[in-house]
Design a protein around this motif. Structure first.
Motif, PDB file in Angstrom:
ATOM      1  N   GLU A  51       0.826  -0.952  -0.005  1.00  0.00           N
ATOM      2  CA  GLU A  51       0.007   0.018  -0.042  1.00  0.00           C
ATOM      3  C   GLU A  51       0.702   1.187   0.023  1.00  0.00           C
ATOM      4  O   GLU A  51       0.600   2.150  -0.484  1.00  0.00           O
ATOM      5  CB  GLU A  51      -0.823  -0.017   1.184  1.00  0.00           C
ATOM      6  N   LYS A  52       1.651   1.246   0.895  1.00  0.00           N
ATOM      7  CA  LYS A  52       2.851   2.399   0.758  1.00  0.00           C
ATOM      8  C   LYS A  52       3.401   2.583  -0.647  1.00  0.00           C
ATOM      9  O   LYS A  52       3.612   3.778  -1.151  1.00  0.00           O
ATOM     10  CB  LYS A  52       3.848   2.051   1.764  1.00  0.00           C
ATOM     11  N   ALA A  53       4.002   1.400  -1.008  1.00  0.00           N
ATOM     12  CA  ALA A  53       4.453   1.561  -2.625  1.00  0.00           C
ATOM     13  C   ALA A  53       3.305   2.213  -3.681  1.00  0.00           C
ATOM     14  O   ALA A  53       3.602   3.043  -4.469  1.00  0.00           O
ATOM     15  CB  ALA A  53       4.905   0.178  -3.062  1.00  0.00           C
ATOM     16  N   ARG A  54       2.074   1.724  -3.567  1.00  0.00           N
ATOM     17  CA  ARG A  54       1.057   2.191  -4.251  1.00  0.00           C
ATOM     18  C   ARG A  54       0.886   3.687  -4.267  1.00  0.00           C
ATOM     19  O   ARG A  54       0.707   4.464  -5.202  1.00  0.00           O
ATOM     20  CB  ARG A  54      -0.318   1.643  -4.261  1.00  0.00           C
ATOM     21  N   LYS A  55       0.861   4.230  -2.974  1.00  0.00           N
ATOM     22  CA  LYS A  55       0.877   5.701  -2.678  1.00  0.00           C
ATOM     23  C   LYS A  55       2.153   6.410  -3.091  1.00  0.00           C
ATOM     24  O   LYS A  55       1.786   7.458  -3.672  1.00  0.00           O
ATOM     25  CB  LYS A  55       0.756   5.830  -1.268  1.00  0.00           C
ATOM     26  N   ASP A  56       3.079   5.978  -3.035  1.00  0.00           N
ATOM     27  CA  ASP A  56       4.291   6.386  -3.574  1.00  0.00           C
ATOM     28  C   ASP A  56       4.500   6.557  -5.309  1.00  0.00           C
ATOM     29  O   ASP A  56       4.708   7.700  -5.930  1.00  0.00           O
ATOM     30  CB  ASP A  56       5.712   5.997  -2.755  1.00  0.00           C
ATOM     31  N   LEU A  57       4.106   5.477  -5.689  1.00  0.00           N
ATOM     32  CA  LEU A  57       4.547   5.027  -7.173  1.00  0.00           C
ATOM     33  C   LEU A  57       3.085   5.402  -8.199  1.00  0.00           C
ATOM     34  O   LEU A  57       3.238   5.251  -9.181  1.00  0.00           O
ATOM     35  CB  LEU A  57       5.043   3.779  -7.299  1.00  0.00           C
ATOM     36  N   GLY A  58       2.142   4.882  -7.425  1.00  0.00           N
ATOM     37  CA  GLY A  58       0.774   4.627  -8.205  1.00  0.00           C
ATOM     38  C   GLY A  58       0.657   3.260  -8.653  1.00  0.00           C
ATOM     39  O   GLY A  58       1.718   2.399  -8.560  1.00  0.00           O
ATOM     40  N   ASP A  59      -0.456   3.002  -8.981  1.00  0.00           N
ATOM     41  CA  ASP A  59      -0.924   1.535  -9.594  1.00  0.00           C
ATOM     42  C   ASP A  59      -1.861   1.352 -10.346  1.00  0.00           C
ATOM     43  O   ASP A  59      -3.202   1.642 -10.032  1.00  0.00           O
ATOM     44  CB  ASP A  59      -0.950   0.679  -8.160  1.00  0.00           C
ATOM     45  N   LEU A  61      -3.573  -1.331 -11.689  1.00  0.00           N
ATOM     46  CA  LEU A  61      -4.310  -2.318 -11.280  1.00  0.00           C
ATOM     47  C   LEU A  61      -5.361  -1.779 -10.238  1.00  0.00           C
ATOM     48  O   LEU A  61      -6.209  -2.140 -10.397  1.00  0.00           O
ATOM     49  CB  LEU A  61      -3.357  -3.619 -10.766  1.00  0.00           C
ATOM     50  N   THR A  62      -4.951  -1.283  -9.097  1.00  0.00           N
ATOM     51  CA  THR A  62      -5.827  -0.701  -8.415  1.00  0.00           C
ATOM     52  C   THR A  62      -6.331   0.783  -8.691  1.00  0.00           C
ATOM     53  O   THR A  62      -6.875   1.326  -7.657  1.00  0.00           O
ATOM     54  CB  THR A  62      -5.404  -0.861  -7.018  1.00  0.00           C
ATOM     55  N   GLU A  63      -5.825   1.287  -9.568  1.00  0.00           N
ATOM     56  CA  GLU A  63      -6.091   2.552 -10.138  1.00  0.00           C
ATOM     57  C   GLU A  63      -5.672   3.840  -9.123  1.00  0.00           C
ATOM     58  O   GLU A  63      -6.478   4.694  -8.902  1.00  0.00           O
ATOM     59  CB  GLU A  63      -7.592   2.707 -10.349  1.00  0.00           C
ATOM     60  N   SER A  64      -4.723   3.429  -8.342  1.00  0.00           N
ATOM     61  CA  SER A  64      -3.994   4.411  -7.468  1.00  0.00           C
ATOM     62  C   SER A  64      -3.229   5.221  -8.254  1.00  0.00           C
ATOM     63  O   SER A  64      -2.462   5.058  -9.009  1.00  0.00           O
ATOM     64  CB  SER A  64      -3.169   3.703  -6.679  1.00  0.00           C
ATOM     65  N   PRO A  65      -3.415   6.644  -8.117  1.00  0.00           N
ATOM     66  CA  PRO A  65      -2.694   7.726  -8.722  1.00  0.00           C
ATOM     67  C   PRO A  65      -1.359   7.736  -8.534  1.00  0.00           C
ATOM     68  O   PRO A  65      -0.682   7.231  -7.645  1.00  0.00           O
ATOM     69  CB  PRO A  65      -3.440   8.982  -8.515  1.00  0.00           C
ATOM     70  N   ASP A  66      -0.370   8.139  -9.592  1.00  0.00           N
ATOM     71  CA  ASP A  66       1.018   8.297  -9.390  1.00  0.00           C
ATOM     72  C   ASP A  66       1.465   9.572  -8.213  1.00  0.00           C
ATOM     73  O   ASP A  66       0.552  10.297  -8.282  1.00  0.00           O
ATOM     74  CB  ASP A  66       1.545   8.782 -10.688  1.00  0.00           C
TER      75      ASP A  66
END
Length: 66
Positions: A51-59, A61-66
Protein backbone atom coordinates in the motif's frame (compact mmCIF):
# COMPACT_ATOMS: atom_id res chain seq x y z
CA UNK A 1 16.34 -14.37 -28.79
CA UNK A 2 16.03 -16.37 -25.57
CA UNK A 3 14.00 -14.67 -22.77
CA UNK A 4 16.22 -13.18 -20.13
CA UNK A 5 19.14 -12.76 -22.55
CA UNK A 6 20.44 -9.22 -23.06
CA UNK A 7 17.76 -7.83 -20.76
CA UNK A 8 14.79 -8.98 -22.85
CA UNK A 9 11.89 -10.14 -20.66
CA UNK A 10 10.26 -13.52 -20.96
CA UNK A 11 6.51 -14.00 -21.40
CA UNK A 12 4.29 -13.14 -18.46
CA UNK A 13 1.46 -15.28 -17.15
CA UNK A 14 -2.13 -14.44 -17.95
CA UNK A 15 -3.68 -16.08 -14.88
CA UNK A 16 -5.81 -13.97 -12.55
CA UNK A 17 -5.00 -14.36 -8.86
CA UNK A 18 -8.16 -14.21 -6.76
CA UNK A 19 -6.77 -15.05 -3.31
CA UNK A 20 -3.76 -13.96 -1.31
CA UNK A 21 -0.86 -16.33 -1.79
CA UNK A 22 2.29 -16.79 0.28
CA UNK A 23 4.91 -19.47 -0.28
CA UNK A 24 7.95 -20.62 1.68
CA UNK A 25 10.37 -20.77 -1.23
CA UNK A 26 13.12 -22.36 0.82
CA UNK A 27 10.95 -25.41 1.58
CA UNK A 28 8.64 -25.21 -1.42
CA UNK A 29 10.47 -23.76 -4.45
CA UNK A 30 7.76 -25.09 -6.77
CA UNK A 31 5.13 -22.93 -5.02
CA UNK A 32 2.76 -25.85 -4.47
CA UNK A 33 1.60 -25.06 -0.91
CA UNK A 34 0.01 -21.70 -0.13
CA UNK A 35 0.84 -20.92 3.53
CA UNK A 36 -0.96 -17.55 3.71
CA UNK A 37 -3.54 -18.74 6.25
CA UNK A 38 -0.73 -19.83 8.60
CA UNK A 39 0.94 -16.39 8.62
CA UNK A 40 -1.73 -13.65 8.85
CA UNK A 41 0.72 -11.23 10.52
CA UNK A 42 3.13 -11.55 7.57
CA UNK A 43 0.25 -10.95 5.14
CA UNK A 44 -0.67 -7.73 6.99
CA UNK A 45 2.97 -6.61 6.95
CA UNK A 46 3.34 -7.25 3.22
CA UNK A 47 0.01 -5.56 2.42
CA UNK A 48 1.18 -2.45 4.32
CA UNK A 49 4.42 -2.36 2.31
CA UNK A 50 2.46 -2.76 -0.95
CA UNK A 51 0.00 0.00 0.00
CA UNK A 52 2.85 2.40 0.77
CA UNK A 53 4.41 1.60 -2.62
CA UNK A 54 1.05 2.24 -4.34
CA UNK A 55 0.81 5.65 -2.65
CA UNK A 56 4.40 6.50 -3.61
CA UNK A 57 4.39 5.16 -7.16
CA UNK A 58 0.77 4.74 -8.25
CA UNK A 59 -0.74 1.48 -9.45
CA UNK A 60 -2.73 0.89 -12.65
CA UNK A 61 -4.24 -2.33 -11.32
CA UNK A 62 -5.90 -0.69 -8.31
CA UNK A 63 -6.16 2.68 -10.10
CA UNK A 64 -4.06 4.44 -7.46
CA UNK A 65 -2.71 7.71 -8.89
CA UNK A 66 1.03 8.37 -9.31
Amino acid sequence: MKPGADGWPGPIGSEIITEIQLYDLRRDPGERYNVASSYPEKIRELEAVAEKARKDLGDDLTESPD
